[in-house]
Write a protein that holds these residues in place. Structure first.
Motif, PDB file in Angstrom:
ATOM      1  N   ILE A 197       0.830  -1.205   0.000  1.00 52.21           N
ATOM      2  CA  ILE A 197       0.000   0.000   0.000  1.00 52.21           C
ATOM      3  C   ILE A 197       0.867   1.258   0.000  1.00 52.21           C
ATOM      4  CG2 ILE A 197      -1.633   1.355   1.404  1.00 52.21           C
ATOM      5  CD1 ILE A 197      -2.879  -1.325   2.272  1.00 52.21           C
ATOM      6  N   VAL A 198       1.964   1.218   0.746  1.00 61.22           N
ATOM      7  CA  VAL A 198       2.892   2.361   0.810  1.00 61.22           C
ATOM      8  C   VAL A 198       3.630   2.544  -0.513  1.00 61.22           C
ATOM      9  CG1 VAL A 198       4.999   3.224   1.907  1.00 61.22           C
ATOM     10  CG2 VAL A 198       3.190   2.207   3.308  1.00 61.22           C
ATOM     11  N   LEU A 199       4.036   1.427  -1.130  1.00 63.60           N
ATOM     12  CA  LEU A 199       4.829   1.494  -2.358  1.00 63.60           C
ATOM     13  C   LEU A 199       4.010   1.958  -3.562  1.00 63.60           C
ATOM     14  CD1 LEU A 199       7.104  -1.691  -2.144  1.00 63.60           C
ATOM     15  CD2 LEU A 199       7.749   0.700  -1.763  1.00 63.60           C
ATOM     16  N   ALA A 200       2.694   1.719  -3.542  1.00 64.76           N
ATOM     17  CA  ALA A 200       1.852   2.097  -4.688  1.00 64.76           C
ATOM     18  C   ALA A 200       1.933   3.599  -5.006  1.00 64.76           C
ATOM     19  CB  ALA A 200       0.406   1.655  -4.457  1.00 64.76           C
ATOM     20  N   PRO A 201       1.703   4.502  -4.030  1.00 63.58           N
ATOM     21  CA  PRO A 201       1.829   5.930  -4.358  1.00 63.58           C
ATOM     22  C   PRO A 201       3.269   6.355  -4.638  1.00 63.58           C
ATOM     23  CG  PRO A 201       1.348   5.628  -2.015  1.00 63.58           C
ATOM     24  CD  PRO A 201       1.175   4.300  -2.673  1.00 63.58           C
ATOM     25  N   VAL A 202       4.235   5.643  -4.053  1.00 63.71           N
ATOM     26  CA  VAL A 202       5.651   5.930  -4.346  1.00 63.71           C
ATOM     27  C   VAL A 202       5.913   5.656  -5.827  1.00 63.71           C
ATOM     28  CG1 VAL A 202       8.043   5.225  -3.924  1.00 63.71           C
ATOM     29  CG2 VAL A 202       6.451   5.456  -1.999  1.00 63.71           C
ATOM     30  N   ILE A 214       9.473   1.481 -11.924  1.00 59.67           N
ATOM     31  CA  ILE A 214       9.140   0.115 -12.343  1.00 59.67           C
ATOM     32  C   ILE A 214       9.800  -0.898 -11.402  1.00 59.67           C
ATOM     33  CG2 ILE A 214       9.454  -1.607 -14.178  1.00 59.67           C
ATOM     34  CD1 ILE A 214       8.921   0.656 -16.181  1.00 59.67           C
ATOM     35  N   LEU A 215      10.983  -0.567 -10.894  1.00 58.89           N
ATOM     36  CA  LEU A 215      11.627  -1.419  -9.894  1.00 58.89           C
ATOM     37  C   LEU A 215      10.766  -1.481  -8.629  1.00 58.89           C
ATOM     38  CD1 LEU A 215      14.035  -3.091  -8.870  1.00 58.89           C
ATOM     39  CD2 LEU A 215      15.109  -0.933  -8.146  1.00 58.89           C
ATOM     40  N   VAL A 216      10.260  -0.326  -8.196  1.00 57.86           N
ATOM     41  CA  VAL A 216       9.376  -0.267  -7.019  1.00 57.86           C
ATOM     42  C   VAL A 216       8.110  -1.086  -7.279  1.00 57.86           C
ATOM     43  CG1 VAL A 216       7.864   1.260  -5.674  1.00 57.86           C
ATOM     44  CG2 VAL A 216      10.232   1.937  -6.140  1.00 57.86           C
ATOM     45  N   PHE A 217       7.545  -0.951  -8.477  1.00 56.91           N
ATOM     46  CA  PHE A 217       6.338  -1.699  -8.845  1.00 56.91           C
ATOM     47  C   PHE A 217       6.603  -3.203  -8.795  1.00 56.91           C
ATOM     48  CE2 PHE A 217       3.457  -3.676 -11.936  1.00 56.91           C
ATOM     49  CZ  PHE A 217       2.237  -3.148 -11.543  1.00 56.91           C
ATOM     50  N   PRO A 261      -7.512   5.558 -22.615  1.00 59.11           N
ATOM     51  CA  PRO A 261      -8.512   6.561 -22.195  1.00 59.11           C
ATOM     52  C   PRO A 261      -8.911   6.418 -20.732  1.00 59.11           C
ATOM     53  CG  PRO A 261      -9.510   4.866 -23.584  1.00 59.11           C
ATOM     54  CD  PRO A 261      -8.030   4.625 -23.620  1.00 59.11           C
ATOM     55  N   TRP A 262      -9.240   7.571 -20.148  1.00 63.43           N
ATOM     56  CA  TRP A 262      -9.623   7.598 -18.737  1.00 63.43           C
ATOM     57  C   TRP A 262     -10.860   6.755 -18.451  1.00 63.43           C
ATOM     58  CZ3 TRP A 262      -6.963   8.684 -14.653  1.00 63.43           C
ATOM     59  CH2 TRP A 262      -5.898   9.595 -14.712  1.00 63.43           C
ATOM     60  N   TRP A 263     -11.813   6.733 -19.395  1.00 57.67           N
ATOM     61  CA  TRP A 263     -13.044   5.995 -19.135  1.00 57.67           C
ATOM     62  C   TRP A 263     -12.768   4.510 -18.940  1.00 57.67           C
ATOM     63  CZ3 TRP A 263     -14.406   1.972 -22.186  1.00 57.67           C
ATOM     64  CH2 TRP A 263     -13.946   1.948 -23.514  1.00 57.67           C
ATOM     65  N   ALA A 264     -11.780   3.980 -19.690  1.00 53.76           N
ATOM     66  CA  ALA A 264     -11.433   2.560 -19.546  1.00 53.76           C
ATOM     67  C   ALA A 264     -10.781   2.306 -18.183  1.00 53.76           C
ATOM     68  CB  ALA A 264     -10.495   2.136 -20.670  1.00 53.76           C
ATOM     69  N   VAL A 265      -9.916   3.222 -17.767  1.00 50.75           N
ATOM     70  CA  VAL A 265      -9.262   3.104 -16.457  1.00 50.75           C
ATOM     71  C   VAL A 265     -10.313   3.146 -15.350  1.00 50.75           C
ATOM     72  CG1 VAL A 265      -7.677   4.238 -14.830  1.00 50.75           C
ATOM     73  CG2 VAL A 265      -7.081   4.103 -17.266  1.00 50.75           C
ATOM     74  N   PHE A 268      -4.265  -0.149  -9.370  1.00 54.60           N
ATOM     75  CA  PHE A 268      -4.852   1.149  -9.709  1.00 54.60           C
ATOM     76  C   PHE A 268      -3.771   2.182 -10.015  1.00 54.60           C
ATOM     77  CE2 PHE A 268      -8.875   0.309  -6.929  1.00 54.60           C
ATOM     78  CZ  PHE A 268      -9.282  -0.651  -7.832  1.00 54.60           C
ATOM     79  N   SER A 269      -2.710   2.192  -9.218  1.00 55.66           N
ATOM     80  CA  SER A 269      -1.646   3.181  -9.431  1.00 55.66           C
ATOM     81  C   SER A 269      -1.030   3.014 -10.817  1.00 55.66           C
ATOM     82  CB  SER A 269      -0.572   3.054  -8.348  1.00 55.66           C
ATOM     83  OG  SER A 269       0.119   1.816  -8.448  1.00 55.66           O
TER      84      SER A 269
END
Length: 196
Positions: A13-18, A35-38, A90-94, A75-76
């Motif tokens: 959860i912490v790494l997602a916004p990072v 991408i390494l963090v992901f 597109p944003w609508w698909a996201v 989601f991130s």
């Protein structure tokens, strides 16, 4: 280490916004680190589930945190895609993907708390794999786009073909379809809820 699975979920959860912040900075260095963090966050998902199953450790907090952490990470990654190219992603698909996953995660948490067994669908497992592969491809294309090297040229050629838009539509369709299939396969959850 009874709390290890929960610690790993919290770390995700912490790494997602990072990841989100680093990727949006642009450039090879920030993008590569993001991408390494992901990847590290995705690996924690495997280990917390493996550890919890191996030692039969499951807590109410873990039941809540694990799927929540998964969705934060997914989601991130989807949220950064329109910043790469809003015509391809597109944003609508996201938003459709996010709404589907929020609904399904809420349903799973509710079922577990009520001790209702949800039938696992092959489509849902396939969806997760497809999403992950797609996200890595899209993130790498975004990483190299505009960096002025040979890989950037290929990334821009791929994006110019429009193929990523069709892949995004495919991922969105599979994601939404898997939710519909889940709902029909687990109608007992809604029936039991109405009876209570």
């Amino acid at each position: 280490m009874k709390n290890l699975p929960n610690i790993l979920s919290a770390l995700r959860i912490v790494l997602a916004p990072v990841f989100l912040y680093m990727y949006l900075q642009g450039g090879l260095v920030w993008g590569g680190l993001s991408i390494l963090v992901f990847t590290i966050a995705a690996i924690t998902d495997f280990f917390d589930g493996h550890y919890a199953r191996k030692y039969q450790i499951e807590t109410p907090l873990g039941v809540f945190l694990d799927p929540l952490a998964d969705k934060f990470l997914t989601f991130s990654a989807f949220i950064v895609l329109p910043f790469v190219d809003p015509t391809q992603f597109p944003w609508w698909a996201v938003i459709a993907i996010i709404i589907r996953d929020v609904f399904m995660t809420t349903l799973r948490i509710y079922a577990k708390r009520k001790k209702i067994l949800m039938k696992t669908r092959y489509t849902a497992k396939t969806k997760t794999t497809i999403q992950l592969v797609f996200l890595y491809i899209a993130l790498l294309l975004g990483l190299f786009q505009g960096t002025g090297n040979i890989i950037a040229t290929w990334a821009e050629i791929i994006l110019d073909t429009g193929i990523m838009f069709y892949l995004m539509m495919f991922v969105t369709f599979i994601t939404v379809y898997s939710a519909v299939e889940y709902v029909f396969a687990n109608k007992n959850i809604f029936k039991r809820t109405l009876e209570e």
